[in-house]
Design a protein around this motif. Structure first.
Motif, short mmCIF file in Angstrom:
data_model
loop_
_atom_site.label_atom_id
_atom_site.label_comp_id
_atom_site.label_asym_id
_atom_site.label_seq_id
_atom_site.Cartn_x
_atom_site.Cartn_y
_atom_site.Cartn_z
N ARG A 1 0.84 -1.16 0.08
CA ARG A 1 -0.10 0.13 -0.08
C ARG A 1 0.86 1.26 0.02
NH1 ARG A 1 -4.80 0.71 2.59
NH2 ARG A 1 -5.44 -1.08 1.56
N ARG B 1 -13.41 -6.08 16.56
CA ARG B 1 -12.02 -5.71 16.14
C ARG B 1 -11.34 -4.38 17.18
NH1 ARG B 1 -8.74 -6.63 11.62
NH2 ARG B 1 -9.65 -8.61 12.03
N PRO C 1 0.25 -7.13 13.47
CA PRO C 1 -0.37 -6.41 12.05
C PRO C 1 -1.46 -6.84 11.46
CG PRO C 1 1.55 -7.60 11.67
CD PRO C 1 1.06 -7.81 13.10
N SER C 2 -1.85 -8.18 11.64
CA SER C 2 -2.99 -8.82 11.06
C SER C 2 -4.37 -8.20 11.76
CB SER C 2 -3.08 -10.46 11.57
OG SER C 2 -3.35 -10.54 12.79
N LEU C 3 -4.33 -7.11 12.66
CA LEU C 3 -5.42 -6.38 13.13
C LEU C 3 -5.69 -5.29 12.04
CD1 LEU C 3 -4.73 -6.33 16.60
CD2 LEU C 3 -6.45 -7.66 15.69
N LEU C 4 -4.87 -5.11 11.00
CA LEU C 4 -5.20 -4.30 10.03
C LEU C 4 -6.07 -4.72 8.87
CD1 LEU C 4 -1.62 -2.48 9.99
CD2 LEU C 4 -3.83 -1.20 10.66
N MET C 5 -5.97 -6.06 9.08
CA MET C 5 -6.52 -6.87 7.92
C MET C 5 -8.06 -7.14 8.23
SD MET C 5 -3.76 -6.82 6.21
CE MET C 5 -3.93 -8.09 4.71
N ALA C 6 -8.79 -7.48 7.01
CA ALA C 6 -10.10 -8.32 7.22
C ALA C 6 -9.94 -9.21 6.04
CB ALA C 6 -11.23 -7.32 6.85
N LEU D 1 -6.25 -5.35 3.65
CA LEU D 1 -5.69 -4.15 4.50
C LEU D 1 -6.75 -3.17 4.61
CD1 LEU D 1 -3.08 -3.35 6.11
CD2 LEU D 1 -2.70 -2.11 3.77
N ILE D 2 -6.80 -2.57 5.82
CA ILE D 2 -7.86 -1.40 5.78
C ILE D 2 -7.26 -0.41 4.95
CG2 ILE D 2 -6.46 -0.44 7.78
CD1 ILE D 2 -9.38 -0.22 8.89
N PRO D 3 -8.48 0.43 4.43
CA PRO D 3 -8.08 1.35 3.41
C PRO D 3 -7.50 2.58 3.98
CG PRO D 3 -10.49 1.13 3.72
CD PRO D 3 -9.78 0.11 4.28
N CYS D 4 -7.69 2.66 5.26
CA CYS D 4 -6.97 3.84 6.09
C CYS D 4 -5.63 4.10 6.10
CB CYS D 4 -7.55 3.99 7.48
SG CYS D 4 -9.33 3.65 7.68
N VAL D 5 -4.92 2.90 5.89
CA VAL D 5 -3.33 2.99 5.94
C VAL D 5 -3.06 3.62 4.57
CG1 VAL D 5 -1.38 1.49 5.95
CG2 VAL D 5 -3.13 0.89 7.53
N GLY D 6 -2.14 4.75 4.57
CA GLY D 6 -1.71 5.41 3.54
C GLY D 6 -2.75 5.97 2.76
N CYS E 1 -10.51 12.52 4.55
CA CYS E 1 -11.42 11.41 5.48
C CYS E 1 -12.55 11.73 5.74
CB CYS E 1 -10.50 11.21 6.82
SG CYS E 1 -11.22 9.70 7.84
N LEU F 1 -14.13 1.98 3.24
CA LEU F 1 -14.19 1.41 4.72
C LEU F 1 -15.32 0.48 4.72
CD1 LEU F 1 -12.95 1.31 7.53
CD2 LEU F 1 -14.37 3.37 8.20
N TRP G 1 -14.51 -3.03 3.45
CA TRP G 1 -13.60 -3.56 4.49
C TRP G 1 -14.55 -4.05 5.58
CZ3 TRP G 1 -11.93 -2.76 9.45
CH2 TRP G 1 -10.86 -3.64 9.78
#
Lengths: 172, 115
Positions: A20, A163, B74-79, B83-88, B93, B101, B104
């Motif tokens: 990303r 989560r 880091p898997s908490l950023l994943m569904a 990867l959650i769209p918020c990263v980068g 917003c 989101l 996701w």
């Protein structure tokens, strides 16, 4: 370093994270970044075969997250400045923690919104309305002019709550 | 000094990865700065907190950070694989109506159902 990078990138969430931020070419730069020493962007582009602009973009993106750092060196004859870079991937854990903190704030806000609103869905176009919006248009879709159906968002709110609970546990 | 205050201060510092300024901490704890200094000294003596000099608007204070190394999952950023769209994310917003989101979140809910 190279081995460390490849090990890191084998973990799918970490791979997705870097993909990303810096894209495929950025990942190639990470993998091919020399094990030791400091390197200018031009040298990195030449040694890795990755286009210079792409190398620079990757370095600055990593720099913003403290995952790459530079030292500025002035050539005494020409007066030109050179930036010598090295990676700092041991910073990854705190960097991920910061991203996770930001994500947590966003999920808290979204969970609250899901909790506080009732939603209405147009089954024709998929548009979602809050109660107030739906009420204003007499519970019919502005675009399709068909009646809206109540949308049960409980499974979304529940997934967010779960989560968030896990994130709070990992952030301690 | 009460143990509750000590625990509360420690929790506040541990919950912020960027650390807490000592000049903010005593306000958060609702105690005076002298009392806060004593709590901070005790926290440092136990080795659970470290102190770095810090200047805010030219005034010297200390940044207090937890010494506990957090292992971030880091898997908490994943569904699932996403990867959650918020990263980068570089969009403006609007967390309430972000359709990236929402996608996701659906993924997250489905993955939750499968487990």
């Amino acid at each position: 370093m190279m081995q460390q990078v490849e090990e890191l990138l084998q973990r799918p969430p970490i791979y997705s994270f870097f993909l990303r931020l810096v894209g495929e070419e950025g990942i190639q730069l990470l993998v091919r970044f020399p094990d030791t020493g400091e390197h200018s962007d031009e040298e990195l582009a030449e040694n890795t075969g990755i286009n210079l602009n792409s190398v620079r973009h990757t370095l600055y993106t990593l720099y913003e997250r403290r995952l790459a750092v530079y030292r500025r060196v002035k050539d005494n004859e020409t007066g030109w400045l050179t930036y010598l870079w090295h990676l700092q991937l041991d910073q990854l854990d705190p960097v991920l923690a910061e991203d996770l903190e930001r994500v947590k704030e966003k999920l808290i806000a979204r969970e609250r919104y899901e909790e506080e609103n009732d939603f209405y869905l147009c089954k024709t176009c998929g548009a979602m309305y809050t109660f107030n919006e739906a009420y204003k248009h007499e519970f019919s879709c502005v675009t399709c002019d068909v009646p809206l159906s109540h949308f049960d968002n409980e499974m979304l709110a529940l997934a967010l709550r779960r989560r968030l609970q896990e994130i709070s546990e990992t952030l301690g | 000094m009460t143990d509750e205050l000590f625990d509360e201060a420690l929790q506040m510092i541990q919950s912020k990865s960027e650390g807490v300024l000592q000049s903010e901490l005593w306000k958060l704890l609702d105690v005076d700065s002298r009392k806060c200094s004593r709590i901070v000294k005790k926290l440092i003596d136990t080795g659970m907190v470290e102190r770095h000099e810090y200047r805010k608007n030219g005034i010297k204070t200390y940044l207090l950070k937890s010494t506990k190394k957090r292992i971030i999952d880091p898997s908490l950023l994943m569904a699932g694989e996403h990867l959650i769209p918020c990263v980068g994310c570089e969009r403006e917003c609007v967390v309430e109506s972000c359709e990236l989101l929402l996608d996701w979140m659906y993924e997250l809910a489905f993955v939750g159902l499968e487990e």
